[in-house]
Design a protein around this motif. Sequence first.
Motif, short mmCIF file in Angstrom:
data_model
loop_
_atom_site.label_atom_id
_atom_site.label_comp_id
_atom_site.label_asym_id
_atom_site.label_seq_id
_atom_site.Cartn_x
_atom_site.Cartn_y
_atom_site.Cartn_z
N THR A 147 -3.64 -8.53 12.30
CA THR A 147 -4.30 -7.48 11.51
C THR A 147 -3.29 -6.66 10.74
O THR A 147 -2.23 -6.30 11.25
N ARG A 148 -3.67 -6.38 9.50
CA ARG A 148 -2.88 -5.47 8.70
C ARG A 148 -3.55 -4.11 8.74
O ARG A 148 -4.55 -3.88 8.06
N ALA A 149 -3.01 -3.22 9.56
CA ALA A 149 -3.60 -1.88 9.68
C ALA A 149 -3.39 -1.11 8.39
O ALA A 149 -4.24 -0.35 7.96
N VAL A 150 -2.23 -1.32 7.80
CA VAL A 150 -1.92 -0.72 6.50
C VAL A 150 -1.36 -1.85 5.65
O VAL A 150 -0.49 -2.60 6.09
N ASP A 151 -1.92 -1.99 4.44
CA ASP A 151 -1.64 -3.17 3.66
C ASP A 151 -1.11 -2.81 2.27
O ASP A 151 -1.88 -2.41 1.39
N ASP A 152 0.19 -2.88 2.10
CA ASP A 152 0.81 -2.66 0.80
C ASP A 152 0.36 -1.34 0.17
O ASP A 152 -0.17 -1.31 -0.94
N VAL A 153 0.58 -0.27 0.90
CA VAL A 153 0.11 1.04 0.46
C VAL A 153 1.23 1.82 -0.22
O VAL A 153 2.36 1.84 0.27
N SER A 154 0.89 2.42 -1.36
CA SER A 154 1.83 3.33 -2.02
C SER A 154 1.10 4.61 -2.39
O SER A 154 0.04 4.55 -3.00
N PHE A 155 1.61 5.71 -1.96
CA PHE A 155 1.10 7.00 -2.46
C PHE A 155 2.10 8.10 -2.18
O PHE A 155 3.08 7.90 -1.46
N ASP A 156 1.87 9.24 -2.81
CA ASP A 156 2.76 10.38 -2.64
C ASP A 156 2.00 11.56 -2.07
O ASP A 156 0.80 11.69 -2.31
N LEU A 157 2.71 12.37 -1.32
CA LEU A 157 2.15 13.67 -0.94
C LEU A 157 2.98 14.70 -1.70
O LEU A 157 4.19 14.80 -1.48
N HIS A 158 2.31 15.40 -2.60
CA HIS A 158 3.04 16.33 -3.47
C HIS A 158 3.38 17.60 -2.71
O HIS A 158 2.63 18.05 -1.85
N GLU A 159 4.53 18.15 -3.07
CA GLU A 159 5.02 19.31 -2.35
C GLU A 159 4.08 20.50 -2.56
O GLU A 159 3.61 20.76 -3.67
N ASN A 160 3.82 21.22 -1.47
CA ASN A 160 3.01 22.43 -1.51
C ASN A 160 1.61 22.22 -2.08
O ASN A 160 1.13 23.00 -2.89
#
Lengths: 232, 300
Positions: free
Chosen positions: B16-29
């Motif tokens: 199983t791929r629990a997370v599959d080729d994921v890209s994202f950012d969490l922006h500061e503040n």
Amino acid sequence: MTPAQLVKVARIQLVNARMVLGLPLLVLACVLAANIVIFMAIQMPGEPAITGALVSVYIVTLVTHIQTMTQMFPFALGISVTRRDFVAAAGLVVVGQALLYGVIIWVMALIEGATGGWGLGLAMFDLPFLQESNVVTQVLVYAGPFLLLSFAGLWAGIVFHRWGQLGVWVLGLALGALLVGLMALVGSQGWWQQVFDFFAETPTLLMFAGYPTLIAAILAAATYATSRRAVP
Amino acid sequence: MSAVSLRGVTKRYGDTRAVDDVSFDLHENRIHGLLGRNGAGKSTAMRMLTGQEVPTSGQIRVFGENPYENADVLHQVCFIKESQRYPDIFLARHALEAAAMVFPNWDQGFAERLIEEFRLPVKQRVRKLSRGQLSSVGVIIGLAARAPVTLFDEPYLGLDAVARQAFYDHLIADYAEHPRTIVLSTHLIDEVADIIEDVTVIDRGRIVMDDSSENLRSQAVTVSGPTKAVEQFSDGHEVLHREDLGGFTRVLVSGVPTDRETASLQVEPVSLQQLVVRTTQFHDAALAGAGNGNGKGVRS
């Protein structure tokens, strides 16, 4: 890893020090009381008596350090402590605890001597095969097995945390197989006499402080290696 | 600037791929919503970006560094999860004392106010705490730690509505005074819709939505009216959901066509929850290869 950071993580492990450090001593006190009562009841007058009840405090310490890895470790990782800092701090706690308990047992042995074996000729701390001639080596002889068993507890704990009951069984069976293998080797080569001589001739300090510390170091390394990919 | 970035991150457990080729950012503040169904991969993603798990492949950066076993980075990160267990020998206060030692920005006065407000019995054994009280231990740690990156993974299981509102109120007020990067992962989307500024939706280990909630909400509308008029209106846009009743049709369409004729149609804004649910269903249906009866997953 700075010393300050190490001490901080050690303090987290001791945040409930009363339980971590106090529980084994409480058990020791209870076991001593129980032994005094039992020997008062059964002892033949004038006969010296030796009890192996001291082993209880070593076993309780082993169990508390299994819990260090099964309960404290996942909590600490949950509040952003690294595995390396946690294991290093656990090592610091274990060494400190072993020395502290070593001193306490040495004091108990003195009390035992001064009270004529708790008034009963009972030897629970000042055991003949553990006697050393000076304070430092005496404390080390009492502390060595704590080191060994505490690190064994840490390793068993992290193995259980990572692989569950199955992991502990496999580990136990593997160590058992290793032991049987060694015995078979000794038997087939006719080395039993040398083995007995080894146990008979090894000085107390080396036997109860030197070798245990060596094995404890190996167990510490194993604990660290096993923790690397452990998840909380 | 992004406080956290994931690039091509995959986590496999066996097949199983629990997370599959994921890209994202969490922006500061900013306050982020990390949303998705049970087992979608949200918690796995959060465990990886807090160094608790190691990705099978891909790159994770927190303040520009790999978080795994990185004490300097991790002390800037506080991850509060529903499943957090505490040592049996702990009283409730021990958990808070331990957290106070770890997090450099810990505010003891704030923690004490929160203890009062959430009515946490600090001298109680952790084992004896109710589910809701356990959740408040986590919430108090998460707020008082003031970590530059704070993640809440379903932090309020068992908390009553008043306590949840108290959590939201404190979160917003404290965030205003001490801006930081916050992630809220929850199924109660309606409750957090007004708080979260950025939305990331993950489904079956993949990102299906990643934008500011403002953009997302302005792009999607529900349109209802005569079938023909609705179809004309939504032509060329992504219909996430469609309901037909006689000659009457109602669609949830994204990519709002502002210049189109709307005289015979009723156009309504979409709640974040609706948008997330329908997008997830749409994505699921597309993966299954066909639309289901209720939500016709077709691009018109």
